[in-house]
Motif scaffolding. Structure first.
Motif, PDB file in Angstrom:
ATOM      1  N   GLY A 102       8.317  11.901  10.170  1.00  0.00           N
ATOM      2  CA  GLY A 102       8.632  11.858   8.745  1.00  0.00           C
ATOM      3  C   GLY A 102       7.409  11.845   7.853  1.00  0.00           C
ATOM      4  N   VAL A 103       7.668  12.139   6.578  1.00  0.00           N
ATOM      5  CA  VAL A 103       6.618  12.153   5.557  1.00  0.00           C
ATOM      6  C   VAL A 103       7.030  11.163   4.478  1.00  0.00           C
ATOM      7  CG1 VAL A 103       5.357  13.578   3.891  1.00  0.00           C
ATOM      8  CG2 VAL A 103       6.255  14.623   5.995  1.00  0.00           C
ATOM      9  N   ALA A 104       6.103  10.321   4.055  1.00  0.00           N
ATOM     10  CA  ALA A 104       6.443   9.334   3.020  1.00  0.00           C
ATOM     11  C   ALA A 104       5.537   9.502   1.808  1.00  0.00           C
ATOM     12  CB  ALA A 104       6.296   7.921   3.576  1.00  0.00           C
ATOM     13  N   LEU A 105       6.068   9.113   0.673  1.00  0.00           N
ATOM     14  CA  LEU A 105       5.315   9.191  -0.582  1.00  0.00           C
ATOM     15  C   LEU A 105       5.395   7.860  -1.297  1.00  0.00           C
ATOM     16  CD1 LEU A 105       3.925  10.774  -2.907  1.00  0.00           C
ATOM     17  CD2 LEU A 105       6.213  11.384  -3.712  1.00  0.00           C
ATOM     18  N   ASP A 106       4.275   7.385  -1.781  1.00  0.00           N
ATOM     19  CA  ASP A 106       4.232   6.135  -2.535  1.00  0.00           C
ATOM     20  C   ASP A 106       3.489   6.386  -3.839  1.00  0.00           C
ATOM     21  OD1 ASP A 106       3.994   3.608  -3.506  1.00  0.00           O
ATOM     22  OD2 ASP A 106       3.049   2.750  -1.722  1.00  0.00           O
ATOM     23  N   LYS A 107       4.222   6.249  -4.943  1.00  0.00           N
ATOM     24  CA  LYS A 107       3.581   6.441  -6.250  1.00  0.00           C
ATOM     25  C   LYS A 107       3.388   5.113  -6.959  1.00  0.00           C
ATOM     26  CE  LYS A 107       4.570  10.549  -8.370  1.00  0.00           C
ATOM     27  NZ  LYS A 107       5.426  11.578  -8.990  1.00  0.00           N
ATOM     28  N   ASN A 108       3.550   4.036  -6.227  1.00  0.00           N
ATOM     29  CA  ASN A 108       3.432   2.714  -6.848  1.00  0.00           C
ATOM     30  C   ASN A 108       2.103   2.046  -6.584  1.00  0.00           C
ATOM     31  OD1 ASN A 108       6.020   2.736  -7.986  1.00  0.00           O
ATOM     32  ND2 ASN A 108       6.874   2.358  -5.952  1.00  0.00           N
ATOM     33  N   GLN A 109       1.111   2.828  -6.176  1.00  0.00           N
ATOM     34  CA  GLN A 109      -0.200   2.250  -5.904  1.00  0.00           C
ATOM     35  C   GLN A 109      -1.173   2.635  -7.014  1.00  0.00           C
ATOM     36  OE1 GLN A 109      -1.536   0.987  -2.455  1.00  0.00           O
ATOM     37  NE2 GLN A 109       0.591   0.349  -2.318  1.00  0.00           N
ATOM     38  N   ALA A 110      -2.182   1.814  -7.203  1.00  0.00           N
ATOM     39  CA  ALA A 110      -3.268   2.137  -8.132  1.00  0.00           C
ATOM     40  C   ALA A 110      -4.570   1.946  -7.376  1.00  0.00           C
ATOM     41  CB  ALA A 110      -3.216   1.217  -9.334  1.00  0.00           C
ATOM     42  N   ARG A 111      -5.601   2.659  -7.848  1.00  0.00           N
ATOM     43  CA  ARG A 111      -6.903   2.528  -7.183  1.00  0.00           C
ATOM     44  C   ARG A 111      -7.871   1.762  -8.081  1.00  0.00           C
ATOM     45  NH1 ARG A 111     -11.110   7.296  -5.688  1.00  0.00           N
ATOM     46  NH2 ARG A 111     -10.529   7.910  -7.778  1.00  0.00           N
ATOM     47  N   ILE A 112      -8.453   0.734  -7.520  1.00  0.00           N
ATOM     48  CA  ILE A 112      -9.462  -0.039  -8.241  1.00  0.00           C
ATOM     49  C   ILE A 112     -10.820   0.398  -7.716  1.00  0.00           C
ATOM     50  CG2 ILE A 112     -10.391  -2.374  -8.632  1.00  0.00           C
ATOM     51  CD1 ILE A 112      -7.688  -2.261  -9.859  1.00  0.00           C
ATOM     52  N   SER A 113     -11.733   0.746  -8.621  1.00  0.00           N
ATOM     53  CA  SER A 113     -13.087   1.139  -8.204  1.00  0.00           C
ATOM     54  C   SER A 113     -14.088   0.171  -8.810  1.00  0.00           C
ATOM     55  CB  SER A 113     -13.420   2.547  -8.706  1.00  0.00           C
ATOM     56  OG  SER A 113     -12.435   3.448  -8.279  1.00  0.00           O
ATOM     57  N   ILE A 114     -14.845  -0.467  -7.951  1.00  0.00           N
ATOM     58  CA  ILE A 114     -15.898  -1.371  -8.430  1.00  0.00           C
ATOM     59  C   ILE A 114     -17.221  -0.639  -8.240  1.00  0.00           C
ATOM     60  CG2 ILE A 114     -16.938  -3.655  -8.200  1.00  0.00           C
ATOM     61  CD1 ILE A 114     -14.445  -4.611  -6.798  1.00  0.00           C
TER      62      ILE A 114
END
Ligand code: ADP
Ligand code: ASP
Ligand code: MG
Length: 405
Positions: A257-269
């Motif tokens: 299967g293939v999954a998609l998650d659009k509920n993540q954010a990326r933090i860059s320090i």
């Protein structure tokens, strides 16, 4: 048999639909089974409750009181559990509804993402013995001191599995708005195929990577407690998907299967001091606040500085930014990218096949999609990409691994 049936938000979305699901409940009852029903709030209601709370959120009050938030958040299920009981009674059936607390669901005190510690089953068992159909509000529990808690979004699946495990139900049926578990979200790829069976391991990865048909923690618990888990459509009588152990599945494709998650954010320090112990301090602090960090990338150090990127659930951005302020003497800048998506392929067959990573990256290259971060496990490859390409990426991967056949 002893059956737990869980109905999700769409399945109890209005009174007509509630009436509709009573047919399934009554059918099981008439067949001589004991039935416990777990319900979600009407679809969209919990989102509305979240917005009510967010109304009061501002820079000086970034995290609304979690205890009070849980009182608000749990209210959606209070309506549906009672309406289901009323609907059953109106048709002449003995039914009673219970809050999470009344049902004996004891959790820790981590409000808005509580973990179930114990289920005191005597009340449910007694009511079943008195021939009641027992309806339990999903998504909620209570601390030993009696404060209402919620289990995190999508938590009704966990309520159902935990209850099924605790009362040793023969089966836990999760009724939702699709026929079962598909090779990918059928709303994104209409060519997606419904699976008759899937292993706990693969389902756990798919769910953790964004396939919200089941909450990952519910799959984990089903595996641990050996619960027979089935997902089915509440709007028809089609056969659903059985989630079972790997041994029970004859032939394993490389990718299931293939999954998609659009509920993540990326933090860059950026320009973080490159010294031993700094990453440990930051991630310890995030974990102390129960923030689930997923992918992490650190660049090679230069002149004593490094850049650290990681992903978190979008719902944790305010809290994360607040925590990172404590470390502001160690870095120059923090950026937050909301417009990312995580696409993942999952399959136990990957354990014994090489070349899966390369075909997966080639599929992205062919579509001109830039991969920002990569994460792998034994049975999964995940990529962070720009969210505008999310659907294209899912469909390309689905096709690459012939999941439409
Ligand atoms: P419920 O309210 O019943 O809990 P959810 O909305 O939480 O339902 O989960 C069902 C949805 O999960 C489906 O409508 C579908 O769009 C989505 N979904 C994502 N990935 C998958 C998948 N692999 N198989 C089936 N459904 C999926
Ligand atoms: N109503 C809750 C939510 O929307 C729990 C659930 O539906 O499983 O997250
Ligand atoms: Mg759900």
């Amino acid at each position: 048999m002893l059956i737990v049936q869980k109905y999700g938000g769409t399945s109890v979305g209005n009174c007509e639909r509630i009436n509709n699901i009573t047919q399934k409940i009554i059918k099981a009852k008439k067949a001589g089974h004991q039935v416990v029903v777990v319900v979600s709030a009407m679809s969209g209601d919990t989102d509305k409750l979240v917005q009510f709370i967010q109304y009061f959120q501002h820079t000086d009050y970034p995290i609304p009181n979690p205890r009070e938030s849980d009182v608000v958040l749990s209210s959606g299920e209070q309506i549906t559990r009672a309406l289901v009981a009323i609907a059953l009674e109106s048709q002449g059936y003995k039914a009673i509804s219970l809050s999470g607390k009344e049902a004996g669901i004891i959790t820790d005190g981590i409000h808005t993402k509580a973990r179930i510690e114990q289920i005191q089953t005597d009340k449910i068992i007694n009511l079943l013995q008195e021939d009641y159909i027992v309806i339990v509000a999903g998504f909620q529990g209570a601390t030993t001191k009696g404060a209402t808690t919620t289990l995190g979004r999508g938590g009704s699946d966990l309520s159902a599995v935990a209850i099924a495990g605790a009362i040793q139900a023969d089966v836990c049926e999760i009724y939702t708005d699709v026929d079962g578990v598909y090779t990918t979200d059928p709303r994104i790829e209409p060519q997606a195929k419904k699976l008759d069976k899937i292993s706990y391991e693969e389902m756990l990865e798919l769910a953790s990577m964004g396939a919200k048909v089941l909450l990952n923690r519910s799959v984990e618990m089903a595996k641990k407690l050996n619960v027979n888990l089935i997902t089915r459509n509440s709007f028809n009588d089609n056969e659903g998907t059985l989630i079972t152990s790997e041994e029970n599945i004859m032939e394993q494709p490389i990718v299931s299967g293939v999954a998609l998650d659009k509920n993540q954010a990326r933090i860059s320090i950026s320009n973080l001091n490159d010294e031993p112990g700094i990453a440990a301090k930051i991630f310890e602090s995030l974990s102390a606040h129960n923030i689930n960090v997923d992918m992490i990338v650190q660049t090679i150090g230069r002149d004593g500085k490094t850049d650290l990127d990681f992903t978190i659930p979008k719902t944790e951005i305010a809290l994360t930014q607040q925590i990172l302020k404590d470390f502001s003497h160690l870095y120059d800048q923090i950026d937050c990218d909301y417009n990312i998506a995580k696409v993942s392929i999952v399959g136990v067959g990957m354990k014994s096949h090489s070349g899966v990573a390369s075909s997966c990256f080639s599929a992205m290259a062919k579509e001109n999609i830039n991969i920002m971060m990569i994460g792998t496990s034994e049975i999964k490859i995940s990529m962070i990409i720009s969210d505008e390409y999310a659907q294209t990426a899912v469909r390309a991967l689905h096709k690459t691994y012939n999941l439409d056949r």
